[in-house]
Design a protein around this motif. Structure first.
Motif, short mmCIF file in Angstrom:
data_model
loop_
_atom_site.label_atom_id
_atom_site.label_comp_id
_atom_site.label_asym_id
_atom_site.label_seq_id
_atom_site.Cartn_x
_atom_site.Cartn_y
_atom_site.Cartn_z
N GLY A 76 0.81 -1.21 0.00
CA GLY A 76 0.00 0.00 0.00
C GLY A 76 0.84 1.26 0.00
O GLY A 76 2.03 1.23 -0.32
N THR A 77 0.24 2.38 0.37
CA THR A 77 0.94 3.67 0.39
C THR A 77 0.58 4.41 1.67
O THR A 77 -0.22 3.94 2.49
CB THR A 77 0.54 4.54 -0.81
OG1 THR A 77 -0.78 5.05 -0.63
CG2 THR A 77 0.60 3.76 -2.11
N LEU A 78 1.16 5.61 1.82
CA LEU A 78 0.83 6.49 2.94
C LEU A 78 -0.24 7.51 2.54
O LEU A 78 -0.36 8.56 3.17
CB LEU A 78 2.09 7.21 3.43
CG LEU A 78 3.13 6.35 4.16
CD1 LEU A 78 4.39 7.15 4.45
CD2 LEU A 78 2.55 5.78 5.45
N GLY A 79 -0.97 7.17 1.49
CA GLY A 79 -2.05 8.04 1.06
C GLY A 79 -1.89 8.56 -0.34
O GLY A 79 -2.84 9.08 -0.93
N GLY A 80 -0.69 8.43 -0.90
CA GLY A 80 -0.44 8.88 -2.26
C GLY A 80 -0.50 7.74 -3.25
O GLY A 80 -1.21 6.76 -3.06
N THR A 81 0.29 7.85 -4.31
CA THR A 81 0.25 6.87 -5.39
C THR A 81 1.55 6.08 -5.55
O THR A 81 1.62 5.17 -6.37
CB THR A 81 -0.05 7.56 -6.73
OG1 THR A 81 0.96 8.54 -7.01
CG2 THR A 81 -1.42 8.23 -6.69
N THR A 82 2.58 6.43 -4.76
CA THR A 82 3.90 5.82 -4.95
C THR A 82 4.42 5.21 -3.66
O THR A 82 4.32 5.84 -2.58
CB THR A 82 4.92 6.87 -5.45
OG1 THR A 82 4.48 7.38 -6.71
CG2 THR A 82 6.31 6.26 -5.60
N THR A 83 4.98 4.00 -3.77
CA THR A 83 5.66 3.35 -2.66
C THR A 83 6.90 2.65 -3.19
O THR A 83 6.84 1.95 -4.20
CB THR A 83 4.76 2.33 -1.94
OG1 THR A 83 3.72 3.03 -1.27
CG2 THR A 83 5.56 1.51 -0.92
N VAL A 84 8.04 2.82 -2.49
CA VAL A 84 9.29 2.17 -2.87
C VAL A 84 9.88 1.47 -1.65
O VAL A 84 10.56 2.11 -0.83
CB VAL A 84 10.31 3.18 -3.44
CG1 VAL A 84 11.60 2.47 -3.83
CG2 VAL A 84 9.72 3.92 -4.63
N PRO A 85 9.66 0.17 -1.48
CA PRO A 85 10.34 -0.58 -0.40
C PRO A 85 11.81 -0.77 -0.75
O PRO A 85 12.14 -1.13 -1.88
CB PRO A 85 9.60 -1.93 -0.38
CG PRO A 85 8.35 -1.72 -1.19
CD PRO A 85 8.70 -0.67 -2.19
N ARG A 86 12.71 -0.58 0.22
CA ARG A 86 14.14 -0.66 -0.07
C ARG A 86 14.88 -1.71 0.74
O ARG A 86 15.98 -2.10 0.36
CB ARG A 86 14.79 0.70 0.16
CG ARG A 86 14.41 1.76 -0.87
CD ARG A 86 14.78 1.35 -2.28
NE ARG A 86 16.19 1.07 -2.43
CZ ARG A 86 17.07 1.91 -2.94
NH1 ARG A 86 16.69 3.10 -3.37
NH2 ARG A 86 18.34 1.59 -3.04
#
Length: 637
Positions: free
Chosen positions: A82-92
């Protein structure tokens, strides 16, 4: 020995002999890349990190162009965090507990996050500025990255802990800094600006110590991206003139930056390092037109991991099992897919009998696997996660058990099979286990889920190889009274030979497997698809194994001809060489030291266990003083 020598001369002068096991493409045994795809059929994905349980994190691009994160686990199970409310997530990054860190859009900005399967995604805040990004997490759940400070005039490396929040780690005298990696001791590495404005790799020991400048390779820039619990650091640094950068290794107690070189091009970049000192990254090839992922074992050399069929590949992380993750172009460069590479080198597992049980040798240290003594052991990857598993027959009362990922025991069957082997018969990336039961015939444990009947007859010998080069494992079975048969392409039985064997094995022939069979009273013959049977030697061997011992242009075979003639190799220009006049009680061929060449490990009964290798000259290494009755190669995690 005159009889054997005469036999060798007969073989080498035989007009019918035309056997050459090609390994021109195997100057070093190839790593195995697995395309782990993406969620929702997206065409672009990449993997950034893998933990010791084989869980992978990375990103994929959605149909509408957004970047989403993924968590991939064994069995091809996908989770979008999921996200923090936006459209982008990058797990590192991900630790062994499955805690994932990275960064995600909130709708108005980007913040670092911590994600767990039961708790979901948690915003871990900032150092007072608008943006924060997490790059690393320790086994204790400590998180590192960078955040803008109040006023958004600079960004600083941070260390975040549950309960204490975010700690500013400062700089090396300049304005900015970024933390990339952290170990279990809380030591942090990254890059930080010095007073001149250039950025240098740093090591942060703790709040009571100043940030240490690790230096460069002669240029003005460097960055440290990963650190192990023993203080090994990997990163990249510019050489003098700042036009070329190379991957480097730095060790805590040595204090010097070591240039790891390249794959023949100008630049290289190291991203990850594991406890065994295996570095993962990418490098230009000669001509600087494409990058390839590499693995570099400290004290060894840089190895090209190859691609998924396209031009480029990049490695971003590695785990303590030696797996490497990143991205690779697919055939025709149509897309980039997340990929996990499994290394070719193995650890040694031995059956030391009822007194001592099963022991494994890893990193020059023996460890107990199980106190029971097995009848047989075979190696495979039954859940398809890229980690080795062992199938062990604890005859007569224990039945067959699976040692999954070398961490958990699973009971598979209560009966003891006559013989068992491993192959991927449906070509789906998961090993299938074939067992022959007295009175019940031949059965396969498919995809670690389902039993499948293959034949009503019992087989006394089994081996596996891709005889026709179509990617499907073919099963070769010896049925007493009916001879040799092959189960091809997971569908059809075909007759091969009317005579039963003493033993048999397959060896790679440039993408196709050749069957090497030892017949009592007839000697050794080789079956090649499209060619048929070819005579090799008039004496029957008790043991046959294949591998690449010397980086030659052809693969090598190892034969144990029993106590009268000992152990011999057949290699390169059809040359026979005696390794030892003694016969073996256990023999296996694999790359056990990661140098790109296979070694032969042999048990000589009460004389103990030894490893034979070809480095600058053939040599023997003592491994264990106890008698071993069976040996298998399997990567221990």
């Amino acid at each position: 020995m005159s009889r054997f020598t005469h036999s060798v001369k007969r073989v080498l002068s035989a007009a019918a002999l035309s056997i050459a096991w090609s390994s021109a493409a195997r100057a070093q045994p190839a790593w195995v890349p697995t395309d782990i795809g993406s969620l929702g059929g997206a065409t672009t994905s990449q993997a950034y990190a893998v933990n010791d349980n084989g869980m992978v994190v990375g990103t994929y691009t959605t149909d509408d162009g957004d970047t989403h994160g993924f968590v991939w686990t064994a069995g091809n199970a996908w989770t979008d965090p999921g996200t923090l409310g936006g459209t982008t997530t990058v797990p590192r990054a991900i630790n062994t507990a499955g805690q994932v860190v990275g960064y995600s859009s909130t709708g108005t900005t980007t913040h670092a996050f911590l994600w767990t399967a039961p708790g979901g995604m948690v915003d871990i805040g900032t150092l007072g500025g608008a943006i924060s990004v997490a790059f690393g997490i320790s086994e204790l759940g400590q998180v590192v990255g960078y955040s803008y400070i109040s006023g958004n005039t600079a960004y600083h490396a941070f260390l975040w802990t549950d309960g204490s929040g975010m700690l500013d780690l400062g700089t090396l005298g300049g304005d900015d800094s970024i933390a990339y990696g952290i170990n279990s001791a809380g030591q942090v590495v990254g890059e930080a600006a010095v007073a001149s404005g250039y950025t240098h790799a740093f090591l942060w020991y703790g709040a009571d110590f100043d940030m240490a400048d690790l230096g460069t390779l002669g240029g003005n820039y460097s960055a440290a991206l990963s650190i192990t619990d023993s203080g090994h650091v990997a990163g990249f640094a510019y050489l003098a003139g700042d036009s070329t950068y190379h991957a480097f290794h730095w060790q805590f107690y040595q204090g010097t930056v070591t240039d790891l070189g390249t794959l023949g091009g100008s630049d290289s970049y190291a991203y990850g390092i594991n406890q065994a000192g295996e570095v993962a990254g990418y490098s230009y090839l000669p001509g600087d037109t494409s990058f390839h992922a590499f693995s570099y074992k400290i004290g060894g050399s840089m190895v090209d991991l190859g691609t998924l069929g396209g031009t480029d590949s990049y490695a971003f992380g590695t785990n303590n099992a030696g797996q490497v993750v990143g991205r690779s172009a697919t055939a025709g460069d149509r897309a980039y897919h997340a990929v996990i590479w499994s290394g070719p080198w193995k650890d040694l597992v031995g059956n030391f009998g009822p007194t001592y049980g099963i022991w494994a040798l890893r990193e020059n240290s023996w460890g107990l696997v199980h106190h029971w003594t097995p009848k047989a052991m075979v190696n495979g990857d039954f859940d398809g996660n890229g980690l080795d598993d062992l199938a062990i027959d604890f005859s007569p009362n224990g039945g067959v058990w699976l040692w999954m990922n070398h961490s958990s025991w699973v009971s598979l069957h209560g009966m003891s099979p006559t013989v068992m082997t491993v192959g991927d018969f449906d070509h789906n990336g998961k090993s299938d286990l074939v067992l022959s039961f007295d009175g019940y015939g031949l059965w396969a444990w498919m995809n670690n889920t389902t039993w499948r009947s293959l034949h009503s007859f019992e087989a006394v010998h089994l081996t596996v190889g891709d005889l026709d080069g179509d990617g499907f494992s073919d099963l070769i079975a010896d049925f007493p009274g009916y001879g040799l048969w092959v189960f091809k392409n997971n569908t059809t039985w075909e007759f091969l030979h009317p005579t039963s064997v003493v033993t048999m094995a397959t060896v790679d022939n440039n993408g196709k497997a050749d069957l090497v069979a030892s017949f009592a009273g007839y000697g050794i013959y080789v079956f090649r698809s499209g060619v048929g049977w070819t005579f090799l030697h008039p004496l029957a061997a008790n043991v046959i194994a294949g591998g690449e011992l010397d980086w030659g242009t052809q693969a090598d075979l190892v034969f144990d001809f029993g106590p009268n003639y000992g152990i011999w190799t057949y290699s390169n220009s059809e040359t026979w060489t005696q390794l030892q006049s003694l016969s073996s009680t256990g023999l296996v061929v694999a790359d056990f030291d990661g140098d790109g060449k296979d070694e032969v490990v042999i048990g000589f009964g009460s004389a103990g266990v030894y490893r034979y290798s070809v480095v600058s000259a053939p040599n023997w290494t003592f491994l264990n003083k106890f008698s071993v009755s069976a040996l298998v190669a399997s990567r221990i995690h």
